[in-house]
Design an enzyme around this catalytic site. Structure first.
Site, mmCIF file in Angstrom:
data_model
loop_
_atom_site.group_PDB
_atom_site.id
_atom_site.type_symbol
_atom_site.label_atom_id
_atom_site.label_comp_id
_atom_site.label_asym_id
_atom_site.label_seq_id
_atom_site.Cartn_x
_atom_site.Cartn_y
_atom_site.Cartn_z
ATOM 1 N N ALA A 294 -3.885 -10.615 2.395
ATOM 2 C CA ALA A 294 -2.839 -10.556 3.413
ATOM 3 C C ALA A 294 -3.342 -9.873 4.677
ATOM 4 C CB ALA A 294 -1.617 -9.823 2.867
ATOM 5 N N ALA B 211 -8.581 -1.146 6.047
ATOM 6 C CA ALA B 211 -8.483 -2.508 6.609
ATOM 7 C C ALA B 211 -9.403 -2.754 7.801
ATOM 8 C CB ALA B 211 -7.047 -2.857 6.999
ATOM 9 N N ALA B 212 -10.333 -1.850 8.080
ATOM 10 C CA ALA B 212 -11.268 -2.102 9.182
ATOM 11 C C ALA B 212 -12.132 -3.326 8.890
ATOM 12 C CB ALA B 212 -12.138 -0.882 9.424
ATOM 13 N N GLY B 213 -12.621 -3.428 7.663
ATOM 14 C CA GLY B 213 -13.414 -4.590 7.283
ATOM 15 C C GLY B 213 -12.601 -5.871 7.327
ATOM 16 N N ASP B 214 -11.347 -5.802 6.873
ATOM 17 C CA ASP B 214 -10.468 -6.967 6.914
ATOM 18 C C ASP B 214 -10.198 -7.389 8.358
ATOM 19 O OD1 ASP B 214 -10.273 -6.859 4.131
ATOM 20 O OD2 ASP B 214 -8.480 -5.603 4.189
ATOM 21 N N ASP C 234 0.837 -1.197 0.000
ATOM 22 C CA ASP C 234 0.000 0.000 0.000
ATOM 23 C C ASP C 234 0.872 1.247 0.000
ATOM 24 O OD1 ASP C 234 -2.174 -1.657 0.126
ATOM 25 O OD2 ASP C 234 -2.622 -1.271 2.229
#
Length: 306
Positions: free
Chosen positions: A40, A253-256, A11
């Site tokens: 990842a 990445a909150a959902g991840d 990223d």
């Protein structure tokens, strides 16, 4: 054992005061390179949030470049089995250009790179690994033919199969029928149900979309709603799980992180409601931090908040 099949990206993150208009040059702030990619990220979240280390393996592809070397080292740092993470000669690793505004919302552009090289043959080479798994987790940042093959194999082995349908695209009914859990956000849920790419308004509309998805064969549907929580359709009906109040700095990445927490708890033997709450707590911690994998908390941090 949890097996995550999916993407690995580097990223390239820039903080901006707001999102630029078309044709506008906008001065930003801090720039960082941070390991990411939905696959990842979810693997790292599963690894950090599981009761025991060394319970997560990944199936993926990297480029033969400096980013690939760094991304592999990042997986190993969290004790993720990278035996089936393949380096593809002559290809670059996946890259995501991410802008994060002053409210913590983000905008993401992807260059798939070696993620596009993940093939059904790679899945077949990892059959024994998948056979050992309790949960298999997938997203949609790798080729659809590979995703379909992996889901069919995991389903045939009787595994818990979790799909995060992001980025959203049309999915065949026969694939949806083989999932144990479908976990979209509200925009992805609407698009899967044949609606436009806009947020759903209110629980009534969300529940209608969930009903449509269940009619296609998805028994368990968890729609993530950010600060509004999770709307979950499980065997005993639709329930709402409120999000923990928190100040969002960066929602990347909150959902991840939620998915990783949910899956880790399931694999550890927790019930569905407890697993959802555990994922919610992990996501609430993650949005107070910057970046993808840099924001994902460890299990000990969650336990300290009890």
């Amino acid at each position: 054992m949890i097996v995550v099949i999916g993407s690995i990206n580097m990223d390239l993150v820039m903080r901006v005061p707001r999102m630029p208009h078309p044709g506008e040059t906008l001065s930003g702030g801090q720039f960082q390179t941070i390991p990411g990619g939905k696959g990842a990220n979810q693997a790292v979240a599963c690894a950090r949030l599981s009761r025991e280390r060394g319970q997560v393996a990944m199936i993926a592809c990297l480029g033969d470049d400096a980013f690939g070397t760094e991304l592999r080292a990042s997986l190993r740092h969290d004790d993720i089995d990278d035996t089936h993470v393949h380096t593809i000669p002559g290809m670059s690793s996946g890259v995501a250009a991410i802008s994060v505004d002053a409210t913590g919302q983000n905008s993401i552009l992807l260059a798939a790179g070696a993620n596009d090289a993940l093939s059904p043959a790679h899945i077949d080479a990892a059959r024994d690994l998948i056979r050992l798994a309790k949960v298999v987790v997938l997203q949609l940042e790798t080729p659809m033919a590979t995703i379909r093959h992996a889901i069919q194999l995991a389903h045939a082995f009787g595994k818990i199969v979790v799909l995060n349908p992001a980025p959203a695209q049309a999915l065949p009914v026969e694939l949806l029928n083989q999932l144990s859990y479908l976990i979209p956000n509200e925009i992805e849920a609407g698009m899967l149900a044949g609606r436009g790419p806009s947020s759903l308004v209110g629980n009534t509309e969300i529940d209608a979309v969930i009903g449509e998805l269940r009619s296609l064969g998805c028994t368990n549907v968890l729609v993530t709603l950010g600060a509004k929580g999770v709307r979950a359709a499980l065997a005993d009906g639709i329930q709402h799980f409120a999000a923990q109040p928190t100040l969002a700095i960066d929602t990347t990445a909150a959902g991840d992180t939620f998915i990783g927490g949910f899956v880790a708890a399931l694999a550890d033997g927790e019930g569905e409601a407890d697993a959802i709450n555990f994922g919610q707590r992990a996501a609430a911690l993650s949005v107070g931090r910057i970046g993808a994998q840099t924001s994902i908390p460890y299990r000990r941090e969650l336990l300290q908040t009890l």
